[in-house]
Enzyme design. Structure first.
Site, PDB file in Angstrom:
ATOM      1  N   ASP A  93      -5.750  -7.793 -25.612  1.00 13.41           N
ATOM      2  CA  ASP A  93      -6.841  -7.916 -26.579  1.00 13.41           C
ATOM      3  C   ASP A  93      -6.658  -7.035 -27.808  1.00 13.41           C
ATOM      4  OD1 ASP A  93      -7.958  -9.547 -24.689  1.00 13.41           O
ATOM      5  OD2 ASP A  93      -9.848  -8.451 -24.524  1.00 13.41           O
ATOM      6  N   HIS A 135      -4.582  -4.151 -23.510  1.00 11.98           N
ATOM      7  CA  HIS A 135      -4.768  -4.147 -24.964  1.00 11.98           C
ATOM      8  C   HIS A 135      -3.452  -3.860 -25.671  1.00 11.98           C
ATOM      9  CE1 HIS A 135      -8.783  -3.418 -23.296  1.00 11.98           C
ATOM     10  NE2 HIS A 135      -9.259  -3.963 -24.411  1.00 11.98           N
TER      11      HIS A 135
END
Length: 281
Positions: free
Chosen positions: A101, A246
């Site tokens: 992400d 992430h």
């Protein structure tokens, strides 16, 4: 056919060709109709905001061809309006999905892409439009290497605090940037912080996107150490699992190092790490 005769998916899309998709990502099963479509409750919040300041300018990357072709741009198909995000995938054997992400970020995303390429693995990247607008070359690389790009809004806001028009703007602007850099509009979206509401589900469906959350949260955004991230992935590994990590939103070197360590271990254990197909309903 020689490798240099192949078109990349993005180039073929931009040329307007209408070839059918040949899944370079493999045969990943996903929450298909009548096969595990039951949605669970929302996942707990787990994502940081974007890094402060203007993102670094993108570097140039050599585009590598896929052994497959993509479909031309089309009107989004009618998508079911869900009341909860999808959390798992279904498929043959020990299938898992890795998701990243908040990017793309040229400080970390290229290293993650290099590791995935080294093991011939595809992943999902839920990108923020603001970041993607500066680093479209990374979107192009994701397309050319067979990864799936999803919509993670423009500026990573808490959607539950926005008006309907505000949510639509966050989603639409990001889908536009993804289409420009990746070659097609996203078919998946993920709410920042895992904070979903009825408007987000409905607007995502109107834009042709399915909501995907996660099963295993690495909590890498807290920077717990490389070993802690690796252990969370290994401990949570199971058929159908969707892993959240992430590649931006802060200092992500631990996430980069962890991927290098746990990915070969997953593959050696018999897991098939790939990307999902849409559960059109």
């Amino acid at each position: 056919m020689q490798k240099d005769q192949l078109f990349t998916r993005r180039r073929l899309l931009l040329a307007g060709a209408g070839a059918a998709v040949v899944g370079a990502a493999g045969t990943a099963g996903v929450l298909m109709p009548g096969a595990g479509t039951e949605a669970a409750g929302p996942a707990p919040p787990a994502a940081g905001g974007l890094a402060a300041g203007r993102p670094l300018e993108p570097a140039a990357y050599r585009l590598r061809p896929l052994t497959g072709y993509g479909s031309p741009r089309s009107v989004p198909r009618r998508t079911r309006v869900r009341s909860a995000p999808l959390l798992r995938v279904s498929g043959r054997g020990r299938t898992m999905v890795l998701t990243f992400d908040d990017g793309p970020d040229p400080r970390y995303t290229p290293d993650i892409l290099d590791t995935l390429a080294a093991y011939d693995v595809r992943a999902m990247f839920f990108v923020c439009g603001e970041m993607a607008s500066y680093h479209k070359s990374l979107l192009a690389r994701m397309s050319d290497e067979g990864h799936v790009v999803g919509n993670h809004t423009w500026s990573h806001p808490l959607l539950t605090t926005l008006s309907r028009s505000g949510i639509r703007s966050e989603m639409e602007r990001t889908s536009d940037v993804i289409e420009d850099g990746y070659g097609e509009r996203p078919q998946w979206f993920r709410a920042p912080y895992g904070a979903w509401n009825r408007a987000a589900f409905r607007l995502g469906a109107e834009l042709g996107m399915e909501p995907l959350a996660w099963t295993v949260d690495t909590l890498d955004w807290t920077r717990p150490g490389t070993r802690a991230i690796v252990d969370r992935v290994k401990d949570g590994a199971a058929p159908g699992v969707v892993v959240l990590s992430h590649d931006a939103g802060g200092e992500r070197s631990q996430s980069v190092r962890a991927l290098r360590e746990y990915l070969p271990g997953l593959l050696d254990s018999g897991y098939r790490v790939t990307v999902p197909r849409r559960p059109y309903t």
